[in-house]
Scaffold this motif. Structure first.
Motif, PDB file in Angstrom:
ATOM      1  N   SER A   1       4.726 -18.515   7.513  1.00 40.28           N
ATOM      2  CA  SER A   1       4.912 -18.261   8.937  1.00 40.28           C
ATOM      3  C   SER A   1       4.354 -16.882   9.275  1.00 40.28           C
ATOM      4  CB  SER A   1       6.395 -18.336   9.297  1.00 40.28           C
ATOM      5  OG  SER A   1       7.146 -17.463   8.484  1.00 40.28           O
ATOM      6  N   ARG A   2       3.879 -16.750  10.505  1.00 40.97           N
ATOM      7  CA  ARG A   2       3.319 -15.466  10.891  1.00 40.97           C
ATOM      8  C   ARG A   2       4.404 -14.428  11.033  1.00 40.97           C
ATOM      9  NH1 ARG A   2       4.819 -16.586  15.680  1.00 40.97           N
ATOM     10  NH2 ARG A   2       3.932 -17.208  17.567  1.00 40.97           N
ATOM     11  N   ARG A   3       4.036 -13.210  10.862  1.00 30.54           N
ATOM     12  CA  ARG A   3       4.961 -12.088  10.929  1.00 30.54           C
ATOM     13  C   ARG A   3       5.702 -12.073  12.274  1.00 30.54           C
ATOM     14  NH1 ARG A   3       4.836  -8.198   7.228  1.00 30.54           N
ATOM     15  NH2 ARG A   3       2.759  -8.719   6.519  1.00 30.54           N
ATOM     16  N   GLY A   4       7.024 -11.930  12.197  1.00 29.67           N
ATOM     17  CA  GLY A   4       7.830 -11.829  13.407  1.00 29.67           C
ATOM     18  C   GLY A   4       8.197 -13.155  14.053  1.00 29.67           C
ATOM     19  N   ASN A   5       7.816 -14.287  13.453  1.00 25.72           N
ATOM     20  CA  ASN A   5       8.139 -15.589  14.024  1.00 25.72           C
ATOM     21  C   ASN A   5       9.461 -16.082  13.450  1.00 25.72           C
ATOM     22  OD1 ASN A   5       8.248 -18.129  15.092  1.00 25.72           O
ATOM     23  ND2 ASN A   5       6.347 -18.860  14.181  1.00 25.72           N
ATOM     24  N   CYS A   6      10.543 -15.754  14.134  1.00 26.75           N
ATOM     25  CA  CYS A   6      11.873 -16.081  13.619  1.00 26.75           C
ATOM     26  C   CYS A   6      12.205 -17.561  13.775  1.00 26.75           C
ATOM     27  CB  CYS A   6      12.922 -15.243  14.317  1.00 26.75           C
ATOM     28  SG  CYS A   6      12.999 -15.527  16.097  1.00 26.75           S
ATOM     29  N   TRP A   7      11.526 -18.284  14.648  1.00 28.34           N
ATOM     30  CA  TRP A   7      11.871 -19.689  14.899  1.00 28.34           C
ATOM     31  C   TRP A   7      11.566 -20.590  13.706  1.00 28.34           C
ATOM     32  CZ3 TRP A   7      15.109 -19.613  18.537  1.00 28.34           C
ATOM     33  CH2 TRP A   7      14.972 -18.727  19.580  1.00 28.34           C
ATOM     34  N   VAL A   8      10.505 -20.289  12.983  1.00 28.09           N
ATOM     35  CA  VAL A   8      10.132 -21.106  11.837  1.00 28.09           C
ATOM     36  C   VAL A   8      11.207 -21.030  10.751  1.00 28.09           C
ATOM     37  CG1 VAL A   8       8.423 -21.373   9.999  1.00 28.09           C
ATOM     38  CG2 VAL A   8       7.675 -20.911  12.319  1.00 28.09           C
ATOM     39  N   ASN A   9      11.811 -19.868  10.596  1.00 31.37           N
ATOM     40  CA  ASN A   9      12.788 -19.661   9.533  1.00 31.37           C
ATOM     41  C   ASN A   9      14.223 -19.945   9.990  1.00 31.37           C
ATOM     42  OD1 ASN A   9      13.025 -19.054   6.803  1.00 31.37           O
ATOM     43  ND2 ASN A   9      13.617 -16.948   7.219  1.00 31.37           N
ATOM     44  N   ALA A  10      14.409 -20.420  11.197  1.00 30.22           N
ATOM     45  CA  ALA A  10      15.753 -20.632  11.742  1.00 30.22           C
ATOM     46  C   ALA A  10      16.623 -21.569  10.906  1.00 30.22           C
ATOM     47  CB  ALA A  10      15.662 -21.132  13.184  1.00 30.22           C
ATOM     48  N   PRO A  11      16.121 -22.701  10.392  1.00 32.83           N
ATOM     49  CA  PRO A  11      16.987 -23.558   9.579  1.00 32.83           C
ATOM     50  C   PRO A  11      17.521 -22.854   8.323  1.00 32.83           C
ATOM     51  CG  PRO A  11      15.066 -24.778  10.271  1.00 32.83           C
ATOM     52  CD  PRO A  11      14.825 -23.339  10.642  1.00 32.83           C
ATOM     53  N   MET A  12      16.682 -22.030   7.701  1.00 30.83           N
ATOM     54  CA  MET A  12      17.117 -21.297   6.504  1.00 30.83           C
ATOM     55  C   MET A  12      18.143 -20.226   6.866  1.00 30.83           C
ATOM     56  SD  MET A  12      16.695 -21.388   3.249  1.00 30.83           S
ATOM     57  CE  MET A  12      15.133 -22.160   2.936  1.00 30.83           C
ATOM     58  N   GLU A  13      17.898 -19.527   7.954  1.00 30.99           N
ATOM     59  CA  GLU A  13      18.851 -18.498   8.385  1.00 30.99           C
ATOM     60  C   GLU A  13      20.193 -19.137   8.739  1.00 30.99           C
ATOM     61  OE1 GLU A  13      18.475 -15.325   8.090  1.00 30.99           O
ATOM     62  OE2 GLU A  13      16.379 -15.446   7.497  1.00 30.99           O
ATOM     63  N   ARG A  14      20.165 -20.320   9.321  1.00 28.43           N
ATOM     64  CA  ARG A  14      21.400 -21.040   9.663  1.00 28.43           C
ATOM     65  C   ARG A  14      22.166 -21.423   8.400  1.00 28.43           C
ATOM     66  NH1 ARG A  14      25.812 -22.217  10.931  1.00 28.43           N
ATOM     67  NH2 ARG A  14      26.423 -23.844  12.354  1.00 28.43           N
ATOM     68  N   LEU A  15      21.451 -21.871   7.391  1.00 25.07           N
ATOM     69  CA  LEU A  15      22.091 -22.204   6.124  1.00 25.07           C
ATOM     70  C   LEU A  15      22.766 -20.970   5.523  1.00 25.07           C
ATOM     71  CD1 LEU A  15      20.934 -24.382   3.252  1.00 25.07           C
ATOM     72  CD2 LEU A  15      21.428 -22.016   2.774  1.00 25.07           C
ATOM     73  N   PHE A  16      22.068 -19.836   5.509  1.00 22.91           N
ATOM     74  CA  PHE A  16      22.648 -18.609   4.950  1.00 22.91           C
ATOM     75  C   PHE A  16      23.872 -18.168   5.748  1.00 22.91           C
ATOM     76  CE2 PHE A  16      18.272 -17.486   3.109  1.00 22.91           C
ATOM     77  CZ  PHE A  16      18.592 -18.033   1.877  1.00 22.91           C
ATOM     78  N   ARG A  17      23.811 -18.302   7.063  1.00 29.39           N
ATOM     79  CA  ARG A  17      24.974 -17.942   7.883  1.00 29.39           C
ATOM     80  C   ARG A  17      26.162 -18.835   7.555  1.00 29.39           C
ATOM     81  NH1 ARG A  17      25.239 -18.905  14.230  1.00 29.39           N
ATOM     82  NH2 ARG A  17      26.270 -20.777  13.529  1.00 29.39           N
ATOM     83  N   SER A  18      25.921 -20.129   7.424  1.00 21.32           N
ATOM     84  CA  SER A  18      26.999 -21.061   7.081  1.00 21.32           C
ATOM     85  C   SER A  18      27.595 -20.729   5.725  1.00 21.32           C
ATOM     86  CB  SER A  18      26.477 -22.498   7.071  1.00 21.32           C
ATOM     87  OG  SER A  18      26.014 -22.872   8.342  1.00 21.32           O
ATOM     88  N   LEU A  19      26.757 -20.464   4.748  1.00 21.77           N
ATOM     89  CA  LEU A  19      27.235 -20.114   3.411  1.00 21.77           C
ATOM     90  C   LEU A  19      28.136 -18.886   3.460  1.00 21.77           C
ATOM     91  CD1 LEU A  19      27.174 -20.281   0.248  1.00 21.77           C
ATOM     92  CD2 LEU A  19      25.103 -18.876   0.374  1.00 21.77           C
ATOM     93  N   LYS A  20      27.674 -17.848   4.138  1.00 23.92           N
ATOM     94  CA  LYS A  20      28.445 -16.599   4.196  1.00 23.92           C
ATOM     95  C   LYS A  20      29.744 -16.752   4.982  1.00 23.92           C
ATOM     96  CE  LYS A  20      24.389 -13.636   3.860  1.00 23.92           C
ATOM     97  NZ  LYS A  20      23.512 -12.717   4.594  1.00 23.92           N
ATOM     98  N   SER A  21      29.699 -17.466   6.091  1.00 25.24           N
ATOM     99  CA  SER A  21      30.893 -17.543   6.951  1.00 25.24           C
ATOM    100  C   SER A  21      31.878 -18.622   6.512  1.00 25.24           C
ATOM    101  CB  SER A  21      30.485 -17.773   8.409  1.00 25.24           C
ATOM    102  OG  SER A  21      29.869 -19.027   8.562  1.00 25.24           O
ATOM    103  N   GLU A  22      31.403 -19.676   5.845  1.00 19.37           N
ATOM    104  CA  GLU A  22      32.284 -20.783   5.485  1.00 19.37           C
ATOM    105  C   GLU A  22      32.740 -20.765   4.026  1.00 19.37           C
ATOM    106  OE1 GLU A  22      29.960 -23.978   8.384  1.00 19.37           O
ATOM    107  OE2 GLU A  22      29.948 -24.293   6.220  1.00 19.37           O
ATOM    108  N   TRP A  23      32.032 -20.073   3.163  1.00 18.69           N
ATOM    109  CA  TRP A  23      32.265 -20.308   1.743  1.00 18.69           C
ATOM    110  C   TRP A  23      32.461 -19.046   0.898  1.00 18.69           C
ATOM    111  CZ3 TRP A  23      33.067 -25.181   0.112  1.00 18.69           C
ATOM    112  CH2 TRP A  23      33.101 -25.415  -1.260  1.00 18.69           C
ATOM    113  N   VAL A  24      31.558 -18.094   1.005  1.00 17.08           N
ATOM    114  CA  VAL A  24      31.604 -16.925   0.121  1.00 17.08           C
ATOM    115  C   VAL A  24      32.893 -16.132   0.366  1.00 17.08           C
ATOM    116  CG1 VAL A  24      30.476 -14.724  -0.446  1.00 17.08           C
ATOM    117  CG2 VAL A  24      29.099 -16.768  -0.040  1.00 17.08           C
TER     118      VAL A  24
END
Length: 154
Positions: free
Chosen positions: A80-103
């Motif tokens: 993904s091009r630099r600064g394009n946060c939309w492409v990485n949104a599914p991965m960021e959502r997964l990390f947020r879920s992991l941190k808030s629901e599990w760790v």
């Protein structure tokens, strides 16, 4: 005294149904970490070829070691091009879920405990039980099987 250190997680996510297909944890954010996650995903998916893998522009993903592994597995890389946060949104959502629901709030005692617990979340709870709005409220493993049952492909 409790020793504090950081752990780094690399995940390979199949965007079709948002299913985790590979992951690795390490105390170092290096190319070896992302190669281990890729190896895990490749094995889990039955060693497919002609696959497109999207990544950010991190040095681990641009490393010779990672690019050679992609070449060996006949995968094409898309960055993904630099600064394009939309492409990485599914991965960021997964990390947020992991941190808030599990760790645990206090973290893990050691690397083996972290690996086991994070693996239970990613390959167990996240894939098989956690509802995903992207999949109409069903778990990613179920969403991935649904088209097969409709199309007759097994």
């Amino acid at each position: 005294m409790v020793r504090r250190y950081h752990l780094y997680l690399a995940v390979v996510l199949d965007l079709f149904a948002r299913r985790v297909v590979g992951w690795a944890v390490s105390s170092h954010p290096d190319a070896d970490l992302v190669v281990k996650a890729l190896d895990h995903a490749w094995g889990q998916r039955g060693q497919p070829d002609k696959v497109m893998l999207d990544s950010d522009q991190g040095s681990q993903y641009a490393s010779r070691m990672f690019r050679q592994r992609l070449w060996r597995y006949r995968m094409q890389q898309s960055m993904s091009r630099r600064g394009n946060c939309w492409v990485n949104a599914p991965m960021e959502r997964l990390f947020r879920s992991l941190k808030s629901e599990w760790v645990p709030t206090m973290g893990y005692r050691d690397l083996p405990e972290a690996k086991k617990d994070i693996g239970d979340y990613l390959m167990g709870y996240y894939n098989h039980h956690r509802p995903h709005s992207y999949n109409g409220g069903i778990a990613s493993a179920m969403a991935e099987e649904k088209p097969k049952s409709l199309s007759g492909i097994s």
